[in-house]
Structures are given as C-alpha cells and as structure tokens.
Design a protein around this motif. Structure first.
Motif, short mmCIF file in Angstrom:
data_model
loop_
_atom_site.label_atom_id
_atom_site.label_comp_id
_atom_site.label_asym_id
_atom_site.label_seq_id
_atom_site.Cartn_x
_atom_site.Cartn_y
_atom_site.Cartn_z
N ILE A 36 0.84 -1.19 0.00
CA ILE A 36 0.00 0.00 0.00
C ILE A 36 0.87 1.24 0.00
CG2 ILE A 36 -1.82 1.27 1.20
CD1 ILE A 36 -2.55 -1.41 2.58
N GLY A 37 0.48 2.20 -0.80
CA GLY A 37 1.18 3.47 -0.84
C GLY A 37 0.24 4.64 -0.70
N TRP A 38 0.75 5.71 -0.15
CA TRP A 38 0.05 6.99 -0.11
C TRP A 38 0.82 7.99 -0.96
CZ3 TRP A 38 -4.67 8.13 1.84
CH2 TRP A 38 -5.24 7.26 2.75
N THR A 54 4.89 -2.35 3.11
CA THR A 54 4.93 -3.61 2.41
C THR A 54 3.73 -4.47 2.78
OG1 THR A 54 6.32 -4.58 4.14
CG2 THR A 54 7.44 -3.59 2.25
N SER A 55 3.50 -5.50 1.97
CA SER A 55 2.35 -6.35 2.20
C SER A 55 2.38 -7.00 3.58
CB SER A 55 2.25 -7.42 1.11
OG SER A 55 3.40 -8.24 1.10
N SER A 56 3.55 -7.35 4.02
CA SER A 56 3.70 -7.97 5.33
C SER A 56 3.65 -6.96 6.47
CB SER A 56 5.00 -8.75 5.41
OG SER A 56 6.12 -7.89 5.36
N GLY A 57 3.79 -5.70 6.14
CA GLY A 57 3.87 -4.69 7.16
C GLY A 57 5.22 -4.59 7.83
N ILE A 72 2.44 5.57 8.53
CA ILE A 72 1.56 4.70 7.77
C ILE A 72 1.33 3.42 8.55
CG2 ILE A 72 3.44 3.58 6.48
CD1 ILE A 72 1.58 3.55 4.04
N SER A 73 0.14 2.88 8.43
CA SER A 73 -0.18 1.62 9.08
C SER A 73 -1.26 0.92 8.29
CB SER A 73 -0.62 1.84 10.53
OG SER A 73 -1.80 2.63 10.59
N LYS A 78 -9.54 -5.25 8.73
CA LYS A 78 -10.52 -4.23 8.40
C LYS A 78 -10.41 -3.73 6.97
CE LYS A 78 -10.98 -2.51 13.12
NZ LYS A 78 -10.90 -1.32 14.01
N ASN A 79 -9.51 -4.32 6.20
CA ASN A 79 -9.29 -3.92 4.81
C ASN A 79 -9.00 -2.43 4.69
OD1 ASN A 79 -9.77 -6.58 3.88
ND2 ASN A 79 -11.97 -6.20 3.76
N THR A 80 -8.20 -1.94 5.60
CA THR A 80 -8.00 -0.50 5.70
C THR A 80 -6.53 -0.15 5.90
OG1 THR A 80 -10.20 -0.25 6.67
CG2 THR A 80 -8.69 1.59 6.92
N ALA A 81 -6.12 0.91 5.23
CA ALA A 81 -4.81 1.51 5.45
C ALA A 81 -5.01 2.90 6.03
CB ALA A 81 -4.03 1.59 4.14
N TYR A 82 -4.02 3.35 6.77
CA TYR A 82 -4.12 4.63 7.44
C TYR A 82 -2.86 5.45 7.18
CZ TYR A 82 -7.58 2.01 10.14
OH TYR A 82 -8.65 1.23 10.52
N LEU A 83 -3.04 6.75 7.24
CA LEU A 83 -1.92 7.67 7.23
C LEU A 83 -2.17 8.70 8.32
CD1 LEU A 83 0.75 8.42 5.81
CD2 LEU A 83 -0.57 10.08 4.47
#
Length: 127
Positions: A36-38, A54-57, A72-73, A78-83
């Motif tokens: 995931i990218g912002w 990264t996919s693994s975090g 970033i997290s 929850k199928n969610t990314a955060y910034l």
C-alpha cells in the motif's frame, strides 16, 4: 472491481493532525497480499510518493519531507490503510491518494507499480 475509498481529509491549521483512511473493497485476495502506498498531488505539482508499507507490514518508507511527522499503518482485518499526519504544514496541502499493488514491495519514488487507486481526499493546511 477493486475499489479504494479515502476519507479523513479536511481543513486543519498548521501544526494540527489528521488521520486518513483508505478502505479497500471488491478484491478477491485479502489485503495482506498487497503493498500500500500513499501519494499526494498539489496544484501545479507532480504527484509524489508520501509513504508506503509492504504487504507484510514489515517495512515502511517515507518521503524526507514527511519523515518524523507521518505514520503509515494497515489493518488487514478491516481492509483498511491509514496515514496519520501530525505537525502538518501548509506545504502538505494536496489531494492525497491511496494505492495498492499486488506484491510485497512498496515504492514511493514512482507510482507506476501500483495497480489500483482511490479518488483522493483533500487535505488543506491553512491558518
């Protein structure tokens, strides 16, 4: 189709904080299979990478301009990314986009590796 919806943008004073969310839906694979990218784009400027995970975090990247201020997290359940954006500056004003790519590695130097994009959420930092 895979869809990404950003939220959490708005108007904030310099020094303030915002937390952006990106909800991903319509995909066959779990979010854990995607990096995931912002990214952000200000008027008259090129789109720039802000942060990615990264996919693994297991690894994250940050642009020098936001390092130490943004975090970033992801929450795959929850199928969610955060910034999380702290100590916001006027130069952070932009439309912020989240993006995902199938694979483990993430990138901020280029947007081309990402497969799907959200429509963006406006962040305005002004007094």
């Amino acid at each position: 189709q895979l869809q990404l919806v950003e939220s959490g943008g708005g108007l904030v004073q310099p020094g303030g904080s915002l937390r952006l969310s990106c909800v991903v839906s319509g995909f066959s694979l779990d979010l854990e299979y995607y990096a995931i990218g912002w990214f952000r784009q200000a008027p008259g400027k090129e789109r720039e990478g802000v942060s990615c995970i990264t996919s693994s975090g297991s690894s994250t990247k940050y642009a020098d301009s936001v390092k130490g201020r943004f975090t970033i997290s992801r929450d795959n359940a929850k199928n969610t990314a955060y910034l999380q954006m702290n100590s916001l500056k006027p130069e952070d004003t932009a439309v912020y986009y989240c993006a995902v790519r199938r694979g483990g590695s993430c990138f901020i130097a280029t947007a081309s590796p990402y497969d799907n994009w959200g429509q963006g959420t406006q962040v305005t930092v002004s007094s």
